[in-house]
Design a protein around this motif. Structure first.
Motif, PDB file in Angstrom:
ATOM      1  N   THR A  25       0.825  -1.205   0.000  1.00 25.61           N
ATOM      2  CA  THR A  25       0.000   0.000   0.000  1.00 25.61           C
ATOM      3  C   THR A  25       0.861   1.257   0.000  1.00 25.61           C
ATOM      4  O   THR A  25       0.654   2.184  -0.797  1.00 25.61           O
ATOM      5  CB  THR A  25      -0.939   0.013   1.221  1.00 25.61           C
ATOM      6  OG1 THR A  25      -1.785  -1.139   1.180  1.00 25.61           O
ATOM      7  CG2 THR A  25      -1.790   1.270   1.232  1.00 25.61           C
ATOM      8  N   LEU A  26       1.859   1.295   0.887  1.00 26.25           N
ATOM      9  CA  LEU A  26       2.724   2.476   0.983  1.00 26.25           C
ATOM     10  C   LEU A  26       3.547   2.660  -0.291  1.00 26.25           C
ATOM     11  O   LEU A  26       3.771   3.792  -0.736  1.00 26.25           O
ATOM     12  CB  LEU A  26       3.658   2.340   2.199  1.00 26.25           C
ATOM     13  CG  LEU A  26       2.959   2.353   3.563  1.00 26.25           C
ATOM     14  CD1 LEU A  26       3.977   2.172   4.678  1.00 26.25           C
ATOM     15  CD2 LEU A  26       2.176   3.639   3.763  1.00 26.25           C
ATOM     16  N   PHE A  27       3.986   1.562  -0.884  1.00 23.90           N
ATOM     17  CA  PHE A  27       4.776   1.657  -2.114  1.00 23.90           C
ATOM     18  C   PHE A  27       3.940   2.242  -3.254  1.00 23.90           C
ATOM     19  O   PHE A  27       4.403   3.118  -3.997  1.00 23.90           O
ATOM     20  CB  PHE A  27       5.301   0.274  -2.499  1.00 23.90           C
ATOM     21  CG  PHE A  27       6.071   0.252  -3.790  1.00 23.90           C
ATOM     22  CD1 PHE A  27       7.350   0.775  -3.869  1.00 23.90           C
ATOM     23  CD2 PHE A  27       5.497  -0.274  -4.944  1.00 23.90           C
ATOM     24  CE1 PHE A  27       8.050   0.771  -5.062  1.00 23.90           C
ATOM     25  CE2 PHE A  27       6.188  -0.288  -6.137  1.00 23.90           C
ATOM     26  CZ  PHE A  27       7.481   0.234  -6.192  1.00 23.90           C
ATOM     27  N   ILE A  28       2.708   1.773  -3.388  1.00 23.78           N
ATOM     28  CA  ILE A  28       1.834   2.272  -4.454  1.00 23.78           C
ATOM     29  C   ILE A  28       1.500   3.744  -4.220  1.00 23.78           C
ATOM     30  O   ILE A  28       1.517   4.554  -5.162  1.00 23.78           O
ATOM     31  CB  ILE A  28       0.557   1.423  -4.542  1.00 23.78           C
ATOM     32  CG1 ILE A  28       0.900  -0.003  -5.013  1.00 23.78           C
ATOM     33  CG2 ILE A  28      -0.456   2.055  -5.490  1.00 23.78           C
ATOM     34  CD1 ILE A  28      -0.275  -0.954  -4.996  1.00 23.78           C
ATOM     35  N   ILE A 270      -3.327  10.640   3.018  1.00 26.17           N
ATOM     36  CA  ILE A 270      -4.219   9.767   3.798  1.00 26.17           C
ATOM     37  C   ILE A 270      -5.333   9.224   2.908  1.00 26.17           C
ATOM     38  O   ILE A 270      -5.677   8.032   2.964  1.00 26.17           O
ATOM     39  CB  ILE A 270      -4.795  10.543   4.998  1.00 26.17           C
ATOM     40  CG1 ILE A 270      -3.677  10.872   5.994  1.00 26.17           C
ATOM     41  CG2 ILE A 270      -5.895   9.738   5.679  1.00 26.17           C
ATOM     42  CD1 ILE A 270      -4.112  11.799   7.119  1.00 26.17           C
ATOM     43  N   ALA A 271      -5.892  10.103   2.069  1.00 26.19           N
ATOM     44  CA  ALA A 271      -6.978   9.669   1.191  1.00 26.19           C
ATOM     45  C   ALA A 271      -6.503   8.620   0.194  1.00 26.19           C
ATOM     46  O   ALA A 271      -7.176   7.604  -0.033  1.00 26.19           O
ATOM     47  CB  ALA A 271      -7.548  10.883   0.451  1.00 26.19           C
ATOM     48  N   TYR A 272      -5.334   8.850  -0.419  1.00 24.26           N
ATOM     49  CA  TYR A 272      -4.774   7.863  -1.337  1.00 24.26           C
ATOM     50  C   TYR A 272      -4.536   6.528  -0.626  1.00 24.26           C
ATOM     51  O   TYR A 272      -4.831   5.452  -1.155  1.00 24.26           O
ATOM     52  CB  TYR A 272      -3.454   8.361  -1.919  1.00 24.26           C
ATOM     53  CG  TYR A 272      -3.591   9.178  -3.183  1.00 24.26           C
ATOM     54  CD1 TYR A 272      -4.487   8.825  -4.177  1.00 24.26           C
ATOM     55  CD2 TYR A 272      -2.807  10.314  -3.391  1.00 24.26           C
ATOM     56  CE1 TYR A 272      -4.617   9.572  -5.338  1.00 24.26           C
ATOM     57  CE2 TYR A 272      -2.924  11.079  -4.549  1.00 24.26           C
ATOM     58  CZ  TYR A 272      -3.831  10.694  -5.513  1.00 24.26           C
ATOM     59  OH  TYR A 272      -3.949  11.433  -6.655  1.00 24.26           O
ATOM     60  N   THR A 273      -3.990   6.605   0.578  1.00 20.70           N
ATOM     61  CA  THR A 273      -3.689   5.385   1.340  1.00 20.70           C
ATOM     62  C   THR A 273      -4.960   4.596   1.621  1.00 20.70           C
ATOM     63  O   THR A 273      -4.982   3.362   1.502  1.00 20.70           O
ATOM     64  CB  THR A 273      -2.983   5.743   2.658  1.00 20.70           C
ATOM     65  OG1 THR A 273      -1.805   6.505   2.374  1.00 20.70           O
ATOM     66  CG2 THR A 273      -2.597   4.493   3.423  1.00 20.70           C
ATOM     67  N   PHE A 306       3.185  -8.561  -5.841  1.00 15.19           N
ATOM     68  CA  PHE A 306       4.369  -8.108  -6.579  1.00 15.19           C
ATOM     69  C   PHE A 306       4.004  -7.707  -8.002  1.00 15.19           C
ATOM     70  O   PHE A 306       4.477  -6.678  -8.512  1.00 15.19           O
ATOM     71  CB  PHE A 306       5.419  -9.221  -6.597  1.00 15.19           C
ATOM     72  CG  PHE A 306       6.583  -8.938  -7.511  1.00 15.19           C
ATOM     73  CD1 PHE A 306       7.607  -8.097  -7.123  1.00 15.19           C
ATOM     74  CD2 PHE A 306       6.648  -9.514  -8.776  1.00 15.19           C
ATOM     75  CE1 PHE A 306       8.675  -7.828  -7.969  1.00 15.19           C
ATOM     76  CE2 PHE A 306       7.706  -9.250  -9.632  1.00 15.19           C
ATOM     77  CZ  PHE A 306       8.726  -8.415  -9.218  1.00 15.19           C
ATOM     78  N   ASN A 307       3.164  -8.491  -8.653  1.00 10.24           N
ATOM     79  CA  ASN A 307       2.780  -8.184 -10.032  1.00 10.24           C
ATOM     80  C   ASN A 307       1.932  -6.923 -10.113  1.00 10.24           C
ATOM     81  O   ASN A 307       2.070  -6.139 -11.059  1.00 10.24           O
ATOM     82  CB  ASN A 307       2.027  -9.379 -10.639  1.00 10.24           C
ATOM     83  CG  ASN A 307       2.962 -10.421 -11.188  1.00 10.24           C
ATOM     84  OD1 ASN A 307       3.451 -10.301 -12.306  1.00 10.24           O
ATOM     85  ND2 ASN A 307       3.232 -11.436 -10.390  1.00 10.24           N
ATOM     86  N   ILE A 308       1.061  -6.706  -9.134  1.00 10.48           N
ATOM     87  CA  ILE A 308       0.275  -5.468  -9.108  1.00 10.48           C
ATOM     88  C   ILE A 308       1.197  -4.265  -8.979  1.00 10.48           C
ATOM     89  O   ILE A 308       1.096  -3.285  -9.732  1.00 10.48           O
ATOM     90  CB  ILE A 308      -0.741  -5.502  -7.948  1.00 10.48           C
ATOM     91  CG1 ILE A 308      -1.788  -6.593  -8.189  1.00 10.48           C
ATOM     92  CG2 ILE A 308      -1.412  -4.145  -7.780  1.00 10.48           C
ATOM     93  CD1 ILE A 308      -2.734  -6.786  -7.022  1.00 10.48           C
ATOM     94  N   ALA A 309       2.116  -4.332  -8.012  1.00  9.50           N
ATOM     95  CA  ALA A 309       3.048  -3.219  -7.791  1.00  9.50           C
ATOM     96  C   ALA A 309       3.932  -2.999  -9.010  1.00  9.50           C
ATOM     97  O   ALA A 309       4.242  -1.851  -9.372  1.00  9.50           O
ATOM     98  CB  ALA A 309       3.905  -3.498  -6.557  1.00  9.50           C
TER      99      ALA A 309
END
Length: 683
Positions: A25-28, A270-273, A306-309
């Motif tokens: 989540t944080l990476f995206i 925060i909203a994106y997260t 991993f593939n999503i990221a």
């Protein structure tokens, strides 16, 4: 402390998933733009679809890029150009002219008087040339371009560029000023004198010119006009003309830049997260509810995340470079890869969630999401057997065609005409299709990194020339032949109910490899008529029979067979009974322990493993049929499968009664063909 460690150990898989969820989540979110997003979408020449829009605050109307470029171009064409002039060069040239003139004409006895006039005329030309100045190069400025001449100390004067003399015109100028009264040979000699002595005395001062241009450009205003708070910008249904478009673009720019101060910035994060976490949570809930075997496997969950990221990373990199190339990213690789390792529904679900996340960062998000979701559906529906190369090429062609058709439709809807259609976008779709072909080597890489198995690997394992199957055919030829028959029955059965036929076939080929350790203890390998079980007790014989499952698992791991194949070895007898030796022991001993004659399990936990258990039992028992008829075969198949159902062998397998009935029908038909049953004609 021990209690804490025990809880940690028991729940370590769940803790890992939570950490994976947070990190992904944080990476995206880190990849996403850290600004607000304008809530309205609009296009020039189209009606405003939303409610009446009033200015939420005061803001300036920004000039368009075209306007700014036009102003800059005008300033560049009109700004002052500075040249440096060397006033000492003229005297040097006059001195050199006198010396060179005497050298050239000292032997000319016929032109003593004329030479004196010629010298004066040439000197006049020199003075004329240096009256304005001679350029050291042709600078290609317009003749009316204002230029300033400056010495090292001060600016001398401002003139037009056309009044400066260019050396390339020297011959023409000298010949013209000399006139036609001078003989040609004399004119040539005087021209050569000028070429020898004339030097440029003016050169461009690039630093002063650039500085003057920068000062002019800095005075350009980036805005024109201002919109006051609560002023009506556009009404619902009103066509967006150029003026309204510029105002809306300015408002959008304010929303995505200046409006977002440090406090708003934190709220945006925060909203994106929250939104990204919500999307990934839906994926985890889908896995836990409908793909339990995937959810409990941390490696598989990591692979999906991993593939999503990776897809989001590639897309954001392309957008940051140039958003026009966004359709070059082969996003359809994602459902292809997930379908190859898991199933179509999981592949499509993950693809849709990824496209929804990318909607935050791509331009024209609705159009992008529509195209990618449709392309993902086509990918899932068309690619049936990825290990067949022709299928992949056909599917890639279909995906590219869908991209082109959908983009064409959107363009016509937006523009209302075909003029201005960007052919290069079609080229991007073709590049995207070609990049999708990289899925084959990518699947191989993933298999090695994550230890997964795809249909391509299953195809390789199904080759009977592999080292392990060759060894099985040499050491236990009867078992090898039995495995081939079971594989054929299982493959036909899987095709009938929509199971993974390739996986079932491979599982059938390897399910009895454990019999290689003691091949003669199994009837299919007893060619001499000697039965080693005659020298063993019933309990010992049952142990030898049961151990072929454990031996098979050990051999499979030694040869690095995938876990999906080992599952067939582990479950093909479930928790069934070694019935013959159990009844034999029971006849001699009423107190026999049934556990000594029961396979350790587990029972089948998928359609594929259930199919193998059924086909293995039916094929093995069919060898005992004497004078088989259609009725005997029908009763025989019904009895075997019904006993397995009654003993609860299929309770953990996701197979229905309807599918079991379909399997019975296929097996009856196949056995009838194997035994070559014919119609009994009356004598």
């Amino acid at each position: 402390m021990n209690v804490f460690y025990n809880k940690w150990y028991k729940n370590h898989a769940l803790v890992y998933k939570i950490l994976l969820f947070i990190v992904t989540t944080l990476f995206i979110v880190y990849l996403f733009p850290k600004t607000g997003k304008f809530r309205y979408s609009f296009e020039k020449g189209k009606p405003w679809q939303s409610e009446n829009l009033y200015a939420p605050f005061n803001f300036a109307i920004k000039k368009s890029k075209e306007e700014l470029d036009k102003e800059k171009s005008e300033i560049k064409g009109q700004s002052l150009v500075y040249f440096e002039i060397n006033t000492e060069i003229k005297e040097e040239v006059l001195s050199d002219y006198l010396t060179r003139f005497n050298q050239v004409f000292k032997d000319s006895s016929n032109f003593s008087i004329e030479n004196s006039d010629l010298y004066k005329k040439g000197k006049a030309i020199v003075n004329s040339l240096y009256s304005s100045g001679i350029l050291d190069s042709d600078y290609n400025y317009a003749d009316d371009r204002a230029v300033k001449l400056a010495t090292a100390n001060k600016v001398e004067k401002e003139i037009q560029y056309g009044s400066l003399f260019e050396l390339s015109n020297l011959r023409q100028r000298v010949e013209s000023d000399m006139g036609n009264s001078i003989p040609i040979d004399v004119k040539k000699r005087i021209v050569s004198v000028f070429f020898d002595v004339i030097k440029p005395n003016i050169k461009l001062n690039a630093s002063l010119t650039e500085k003057a241009l920068e000062e002019e450009l800095s005075r350009i205003s980036l805005t024109r006009g201002r919109v006051e708070k609560d002023q009506l910008i556009i009404s619902k249904g009103q066509v967006i003309e150029e003026a309204q478009y510029d105002i809306l673009s300015s408002l959008k720019s304010e929303y995505e830049s200046q409006v977002w101060n440090s406090a708003n910035y934190n709220w945006v994060l925060i909203a994106y997260t929250l939104l990204v976490a919500l999307a990934l949570l839906m994926l985890l809930l889908f896995l836990s509810k409908y793909r339990k075997e995937v959810f409990i496997n941390n490696t598989k969950v990591t692979f999906i995340f991993f593939n999503i990221a990776l897809m989001i990373l590639l897309s954001t990199l392309v957008i940051n470079f140039n958003s026009q190339y966004i359709y070059v990213v082969p996003l359809c690789i994602l459902p292809l890869v997930l379908k190859a390792f898991f199933d179509a529904r999981l592949g499509l679900f993950t693809h849709v969630l990824t496209v929804l996340l990318l909607g935050f960062v791509v331009p024209n998000s609705y159009e992008y999401m529509f195209l990618q979701i449709i392309a993902g559906m086509v990918t899932i529906l068309t690619v049936s057997e990825l290990y067949k190369r022709a299928n992949l090429f056909i599917s890639v062609g279909q995906i590219t065609f869908i991209y082109i058709i959908a983009y064409f439709a959107f363009f016509v809807i937006h523009e209302g005409q075909l003029t201005g259609l960007k052919v290069e976008i079609f080229g991007m779709f073709i590049l995207c299709g070609l990049a999708t072909l990289f899925v084959q080597p990518l699947i191989y890489i993933y298999e090695k990194i994550f230890g997964l198995v795809s249909d391509v690997s299953l195809l390789e394992l199904s080759d009977t020339n592999t080292k392990l199957l060759k060894e099985l055919s040499n050491r236990a030829p009867g078992t090898f032949h039995h495995s081939l028959n079971v594989a054929n029955l299982a493959e036909a059965s899987a095709n009938e109910i929509g199971a993974n036929a390739m996986l079932v076939r491979v599982g059938a080929l390897y399910h009895d490899i454990g019999k290689m350790n003691n091949p003669t203890y199994f009837t299919e390998n007893q060619s001499t008529g000697i039965n080693p079980h005659d020298e063993l007790s019933s309990e010992e014989s049952a142990k030898v029979i049961i151990d072929h499952v454990l031996n098979g698992i050990e051999i499979a791991k030694k040869y690095n067979l995938p876990d999906r194949v080992i599952d067939f070895i582990r479950t093909h007898h479930g928790t069934s009974l070694v019935y013959y030796f159990y009844m034999k022991e029971k006849a001699a001993n009423e107190n026999v322990d049934i556990k000594d004659f029961t396979y350790p399990g587990p029972t089948p936990f998928s359609k594929e493993t259930a199919i193998l258990m059924i086909c293995d039992s039916v094929e093995a028992a069919s060898k005992s049929l004497k004078e088989p008829t259609s009725t005997k075969i029908n009763d025989f198949v019904e009895n075997i499968i019904n006993k397995q159902m009654e003993s609860g062998q299929f309770l953990n397998a996701d197979i229905t009664f309807k599918e079991i009935q379909a399997l019975k029908k296929v097996l009856k038909f196949k056995l009838a063909n194997i035994y070559h049953l014919r119609i009994e004609y009356p004598e």
